[in-house]
Scaffold this motif. Structure first.
Motif, PDB file in Angstrom:
ATOM      1  N   TYR A 121     -59.095  21.659  82.102  1.00 14.07           N
ATOM      2  CA  TYR A 121     -58.884  20.374  81.430  1.00 14.07           C
ATOM      3  C   TYR A 121     -60.225  19.672  81.209  1.00 14.07           C
ATOM      4  O   TYR A 121     -61.032  19.538  82.116  1.00 14.07           O
TER       5      TYR A 121
ATOM      6  N   GLU B 241     -53.472  18.259  80.735  1.00 22.11           N
ATOM      7  CA  GLU B 241     -53.735  17.891  82.124  1.00 22.11           C
ATOM      8  C   GLU B 241     -52.985  18.815  83.083  1.00 22.11           C
ATOM      9  O   GLU B 241     -53.503  19.140  84.146  1.00 22.11           O
TER      10      GLU B 241
ATOM     11  N   LYS C 288     -59.258  13.902  76.989  1.00 15.99           N
ATOM     12  CA  LYS C 288     -58.910  13.659  75.601  1.00 15.99           C
ATOM     13  C   LYS C 288     -60.178  13.686  74.749  1.00 15.99           C
ATOM     14  O   LYS C 288     -61.165  13.030  75.049  1.00 15.99           O
ATOM     15  N   TRP C 289     -60.093  14.447  73.685  1.00 19.10           N
ATOM     16  CA  TRP C 289     -61.277  14.589  72.834  1.00 19.10           C
ATOM     17  C   TRP C 289     -61.436  13.371  71.942  1.00 19.10           C
ATOM     18  O   TRP C 289     -60.463  12.829  71.392  1.00 19.10           O
TER      19      TRP C 289
ATOM     20  N   TRP D  46     -61.321  23.494  73.096  1.00 19.52           N
ATOM     21  CA  TRP D  46     -61.162  22.238  73.863  1.00 19.52           C
ATOM     22  C   TRP D  46     -59.730  22.134  74.384  1.00 19.52           C
ATOM     23  O   TRP D  46     -58.784  22.156  73.607  1.00 19.52           O
ATOM     24  N   ASP D  47     -59.593  22.067  75.717  1.00 16.19           N
ATOM     25  CA  ASP D  47     -58.269  22.034  76.344  1.00 16.19           C
ATOM     26  C   ASP D  47     -57.974  20.601  76.801  1.00 16.19           C
ATOM     27  O   ASP D  47     -58.637  20.075  77.690  1.00 16.19           O
ATOM     28  N   GLU D  48     -56.965  19.983  76.186  1.00 18.47           N
ATOM     29  CA  GLU D  48     -56.588  18.601  76.506  1.00 18.47           C
ATOM     30  C   GLU D  48     -55.387  18.520  77.430  1.00 18.47           C
ATOM     31  O   GLU D  48     -54.941  17.422  77.750  1.00 18.47           O
TER      32      GLU D  48
ATOM     33  N   LYS E 247     -63.188  18.558  66.650  1.00 20.32           N
ATOM     34  CA  LYS E 247     -62.857  19.012  68.001  1.00 20.32           C
ATOM     35  C   LYS E 247     -63.051  20.521  68.092  1.00 20.32           C
ATOM     36  O   LYS E 247     -62.567  21.269  67.232  1.00 20.32           O
TER      37      LYS E 247
END
Length: 588
Positions: A384, A282, A387-388, A278-280, A274
């Motif tokens: 956002y 919400e 999900k990675w 990477w911003d997961e 990842k």
């Protein structure tokens, strides 16, 4: 008259039934087969003979011939790996013997006599079973004669090869093709069907476990009765598992096993990582939100009630607990070891009638100014990305085996067990490729056992009903012997004619009133009394004497005519029934 006619009718029916029954019995006797002593046919007993399999059979064992058993079966002399030497050896004891109870005459089985020990025994098939175009059918019986706490009663179909060349070295690591049978530990009840699948790419084997059956399996582990376990595996990859002839699990080798036979065509890339940015998230706190100026984060949640007042009878100078005045220091109390002795505390008796004791404090209430820690409201995250997940790549180990039925050849059958319960009885093994052969084998062995158990468990009433259904003419006997006497008792003891009921009704009605009845009409001729005076008549004469005395005392004259009339009536009706009301009327 009517009763006599009914009696004659019933007696006629009885006689006619007896004649008919006698004729029926004579006909039955004429039709019956006469048996001699040489025939020696026993109708009611269940006859067991050691079964002889017919058809295509790879292995069959009924354990009734001990000499044949000793030649056919091999005890393991191996040891378990990675186990302490004192328990690693397969020293569990096996014996061929009859069941503990309710067995068939001449029927023997293989019994695991020991518990908490490793035990292994095996026997070679008449010829190896090859998975080609015919199904595999494995069937055997298990009787947990002492129930089961923890342990298995399953069998293993050992794989043909160098590892099964010497069955004396049979142990837990010996390769097998199929493992099938019951297993339990605690509340986990299982009926295993496991097969070892060969990877066509690298030749390695992995276990495939069948899905659990939907039906509950507790009963066979605790009822101490024989149970029949049957497995069918077919060339179209379907399978069926039966318990006592009832299907409890079925499915497909490709779809109903874990892990699945064929691996997925794609897998997650194990090298994909990842990204750091990477911003997961919400939602995120609103960066422009500010805490209000009047927001007090330090305000307590509860505050004293400003309106509360101390009760007038509150005993502020009295403690809630006081030392027990009746307590005494133990004689063995050592101040150096135990410290200074203090009497135990007890509730203050003075506080029992008061609203409270000790320092008074107002009760707490919710603080209207309490707001807690301030947090900014959440808003949608503009950065956002979801999900990675790692990228999917082709599975380098992928293969597709469309015929998992083609398993490794089977060379022998073995029992390799460890159990906390002993006296586990195994019986009537058969391996074939013909369902008719296994069904016939079960009919000559297991079905006879269950018939005997059902017969032994029948009550006297159920046996009588069963036999009566087989001999329907017995119902006529029951009607004659039981039904007709009941009818006769009801007719003669409980029944009454309409005329008798009418006479009883009239007599009862006359007793309730003073109306003239035939009993009150008597002849005018004087009748001499032949019976002794009743208590009522004695009382009546005493009352008359008292009246005469009262009349003489008052100076009046006695009405002699009335007295004569009463005496005449008394003499005439001395023997006639009369009610108290009529006597009182005549006296007046």
């Amino acid at each position: 008259m009517k009763k006599r006619l009914l009696s004659f009718f019933i007696i006629g029916v009885v006689c006619l039934s007896l004649v008919t029954l006698s004729q029926s019995e004579s006909e039955d006797e004429d039709d019956a087969v006469v048996t001699t002593e040489e025939d020696d046919v026993v109708v009611d007993d269940i006859i067991y003979r050691s079964p002889t399999p017919s058809g295509n059979v790879y292995f069959a064992e009924h354990f009734d011939d001990i000499n044949q058993f000793n030649k056919k079966w091999t005890l393991s002399e191996a040891k378990k790996d990675d186990t302490d030497d004192d328990i690693a050896k397969y020293d569990g004891k096996w014996e061929v013997e009859a069941p503990q109870k309710n067995g068939l005459a001449g029927d023997l089985g293989l019994v695991l006599k020991s518990k908490a020990k490793h035990a292994a025994i095996s026997a070679r098939l008449d010829r190896p079973f090859k998975f080609t175009v015919k199904p595999l059918i494995v069937q055997y019986e298990v009787t947990l004669q002492e129930g089961q706490e923890c342990g298995g009663a399953y069998l293993k179909l050992l794989t043909h090869g160098k590892h099964t060349a010497d069955l004396r070295q049979f142990h837990d690591k010996t390769p097998y093709t199929i493992m099938f049978g019951p297993d339990k530990c605690g509340n986990d009840h299982k009926l295993h069907f496991i097969f070892r699948h060969k990877n066509p790419l690298n030749g390695t084997f992995s276990e495939k476990h069948c899905k659990k059956p939907k039906e509950r399996l507790e009963e066979p582990f605790k009822d101490k009765l024989p149970h029949l376990y049957t497995l069918h595996v077919r060339p179209d990859n379907t399978f069926t598992v039966k318990l006592d002839h009832k299907v409890i699990n079925e499915g497909n080798l490709l779809d109903d096993f874990t892990p699945p036979v064929n691996p997925p065509p794609e897998i997650d890339d194990p090298n994909d990582k990842k990204p750091a940015d990477w911003d997961e998230r919400e939602k995120i706190p609103d960066p422009e939100a500010r805490k209000p100026d009047n927001w007090d984060e330090d305000a307590p949640a509860m505050i004293p009630d400003p309106t509360a007042t101390k009760p007038e009878s509150w005993l502020e100078d009295e403690p809630e607990m006081i030392p027990d005045p009746n307590a005494e220091k133990p004689d063995d109390w050592d101040a150096d070891m135990d410290g200074d002795w203090e009497a135990p505390l007890i509730p203050n008796p003075a506080c029992e009638s008061a609203p409270g004791c000790g320092p008074w404090k107002p009760s707490l209430i919710n603080n209207p100014d309490h707001k807690g820690k301030w947090r900014a409201p959440l808003i949608d995250n503009p950065n956002y990305k979801g999900k990675w997940k790692p990228q999917r790549i082709a599975n380098p180990d992928f293969f597709e085996d469309k015929e998992p039925f083609r398993m490794a050849d089977i060379a022998a059958v073995g029992l390799e067990l460890w159990s906390m319960s002993n006296m586990i009885l195994f019986d009537n093994f058969i391996i074939t490729d013909d369902p008719a052969v296994s069904d016939t084998w079960a009919a000559e062995t297991f079905d006879l056992k269950r018939r005997k158990l059902d017969k032994d468990g029948e009550s006297l009433f159920s046996r009588l009903v069963t036999y009566t259904n087989e001999q329907p003419w017995l119902w006529a006997v029951y009607v004659i012997v039981i039904g007709l006497p009941i009818v006769l008792v009801l007719v003669f003891c409980c029944g009454s004619s309409s005329q008798d009921k009418e006479e009883q009704r009239r007599a009862a009605e006359a007793k309730k009133t003073d109306a003239v009845s035939p009993d009150d009409i008597v002849d005018q001729a004087p009748v001499k009394a032949t019976k002794s005076k009743s208590q009522l008549e004695v009382q009546e004469e005493e009352e008359e004497e008292e009246e005469e005395e009262e009349a003489e005392a008052s100076g009046g004259e006695v009405d002699t005519d009335a007295l004569k009339t009463e005496e005449a009536v008394s003499e005439i009706s001395e023997d006639a029934p009369r009610s108290p009301k009529k006597l009182a009327s005549s006296k007046e």
